[in-house]
Design a protein around this motif. Structure first.
Motif, PDB file in Angstrom:
ATOM      1  N   GLN A   1       0.844  -1.194   0.000  1.00 21.38           N
ATOM      2  CA  GLN A   1       0.000   0.000   0.000  1.00 21.38           C
ATOM      3  C   GLN A   1       0.872   1.235   0.000  1.00 21.38           C
ATOM      4  O   GLN A   1       1.913   1.278   0.669  1.00 21.38           O
ATOM      5  N   LEU A   2       0.435   2.232  -0.765  1.00 21.85           N
ATOM      6  CA  LEU A   2       1.150   3.502  -0.859  1.00 21.85           C
ATOM      7  C   LEU A   2       0.199   4.617  -0.418  1.00 21.85           C
ATOM      8  O   LEU A   2      -0.966   4.655  -0.846  1.00 21.85           O
TER       9      LEU A   2
ATOM     10  N   ILE B   1      10.581  -2.002   0.986  1.00 22.42           N
ATOM     11  CA  ILE B   1      10.590  -2.520  -0.366  1.00 22.42           C
ATOM     12  C   ILE B   1      11.977  -3.079  -0.666  1.00 22.42           C
ATOM     13  O   ILE B   1      12.970  -2.364  -0.571  1.00 22.42           O
ATOM     14  N   PHE B   2      12.028  -4.333  -1.011  1.00 23.10           N
ATOM     15  CA  PHE B   2      13.299  -4.984  -1.308  1.00 23.10           C
ATOM     16  C   PHE B   2      13.425  -5.219  -2.801  1.00 23.10           C
ATOM     17  O   PHE B   2      12.453  -5.172  -3.551  1.00 23.10           O
ATOM     18  N   GLY B   3      14.661  -5.491  -3.205  1.00 20.17           N
ATOM     19  CA  GLY B   3      14.898  -5.888  -4.585  1.00 20.17           C
ATOM     20  C   GLY B   3      14.955  -4.701  -5.522  1.00 20.17           C
ATOM     21  O   GLY B   3      15.192  -3.566  -5.121  1.00 20.17           O
ATOM     22  N   ILE B   4      14.751  -4.997  -6.789  1.00 20.18           N
ATOM     23  CA  ILE B   4      14.827  -3.991  -7.845  1.00 20.18           C
ATOM     24  C   ILE B   4      13.449  -3.381  -8.045  1.00 20.18           C
ATOM     25  O   ILE B   4      12.467  -4.087  -8.239  1.00 20.18           O
ATOM     26  N   TYR B   5      13.398  -2.056  -7.992  1.00 20.19           N
ATOM     27  CA  TYR B   5      12.117  -1.396  -8.150  1.00 20.19           C
ATOM     28  C   TYR B   5      12.321   0.021  -8.676  1.00 20.19           C
ATOM     29  O   TYR B   5      13.440   0.537  -8.682  1.00 20.19           O
ATOM     30  N   VAL B   6      11.219   0.608  -9.094  1.00 22.44           N
ATOM     31  CA  VAL B   6      11.196   2.021  -9.476  1.00 22.44           C
ATOM     32  C   VAL B   6      10.023   2.670  -8.750  1.00 22.44           C
ATOM     33  O   VAL B   6       8.901   2.145  -8.777  1.00 22.44           O
TER      34      VAL B   6
ATOM     35  N   GLY C   1       8.987  -5.687 -10.593  1.00 24.66           N
ATOM     36  CA  GLY C   1       8.716  -6.838 -11.441  1.00 24.66           C
ATOM     37  C   GLY C   1       7.595  -6.506 -12.411  1.00 24.66           C
ATOM     38  O   GLY C   1       7.605  -5.468 -13.068  1.00 24.66           O
ATOM     39  N   ASN C   2       6.612  -7.394 -12.463  1.00 30.74           N
ATOM     40  CA  ASN C   2       5.458  -7.176 -13.340  1.00 30.74           C
ATOM     41  C   ASN C   2       4.293  -6.488 -12.629  1.00 30.74           C
ATOM     42  O   ASN C   2       3.193  -6.416 -13.180  1.00 30.74           O
ATOM     43  N   ASN C   3       4.534  -6.007 -11.425  1.00 34.11           N
ATOM     44  CA  ASN C   3       3.458  -5.431 -10.629  1.00 34.11           C
ATOM     45  C   ASN C   3       3.619  -3.931 -10.467  1.00 34.11           C
ATOM     46  O   ASN C   3       4.722  -3.437 -10.243  1.00 34.11           O
ATOM     47  N   ASP C   4       2.501  -3.231 -10.585  1.00 39.44           N
ATOM     48  CA  ASP C   4       2.430  -1.802 -10.314  1.00 39.44           C
ATOM     49  C   ASP C   4       1.467  -1.567  -9.158  1.00 39.44           C
ATOM     50  O   ASP C   4       0.364  -2.121  -9.135  1.00 39.44           O
ATOM     51  N   TYR C   5       1.887  -0.731  -8.230  1.00 36.64           N
ATOM     52  CA  TYR C   5       1.057  -0.371  -7.096  1.00 36.64           C
ATOM     53  C   TYR C   5       0.928   1.144  -7.085  1.00 36.64           C
ATOM     54  O   TYR C   5       1.930   1.859  -7.177  1.00 36.64           O
TER      55      TYR C   5
END
Length: 115
Positions: free
Chosen positions: A3-4, A28-33, A100-104
């Motif tokens: 949640q944002l 938030i872990f890993g690679i993200y934007v 990944g393939n998810n946008d929040y």
């Protein structure tokens, strides 16, 4: 589910400043934007600024030199510092996490620049 929550919008006079915040529900872990977008009435949503997990940033030409995106990992928060605001910056501002393939998306916060 991530949640944002955005905050910091409001009414400001031309030339003024605002700082928007976007806080995530957890680390938030890993690679993200993380990106800030805006949508004005009758217009499509557009990218304003983004920051990657590596710390790289990019900006829309219309805000370069006026807006700055940053993050505080300890607070799980991304900021958008907006200076020298113009009436054309008026819009609902949204933050988005792309992982990944998810946008929040957050729920948006209204920014109105008017005298």
């Amino acid at each position: 589910q991530v949640q944002l929550v955005e905050s910091g919008g409001g009414l400001v006079q031309p030339g003024g400043s605002l700082r928007l915040s976007c806080t995530t529900s957890g680390t938030i872990f890993g690679i993200y934007v993380m990106g800030w977008y805006r949508q004005a009435p009758g217009k499509e949503r557009e990218l304003v600024a983004a920051i990657t997990s590596a710390g790289s940033t990019n900006y829309a030409d219309s805000v370069k030199g006026r807006f700055t995106i940053s993050r505080d990992n300890a607070k799980n928060t991304v900021y958008l510092q907006m200076n020298s605001l113009k009436p054309e910056d008026t819009a609902v501002y949204y933050c988005k996490l792309q992982r990944g393939n998810n946008d929040y998306w957050g729920q948006g916060t209204q920014v109105t620049v008017s005298s």
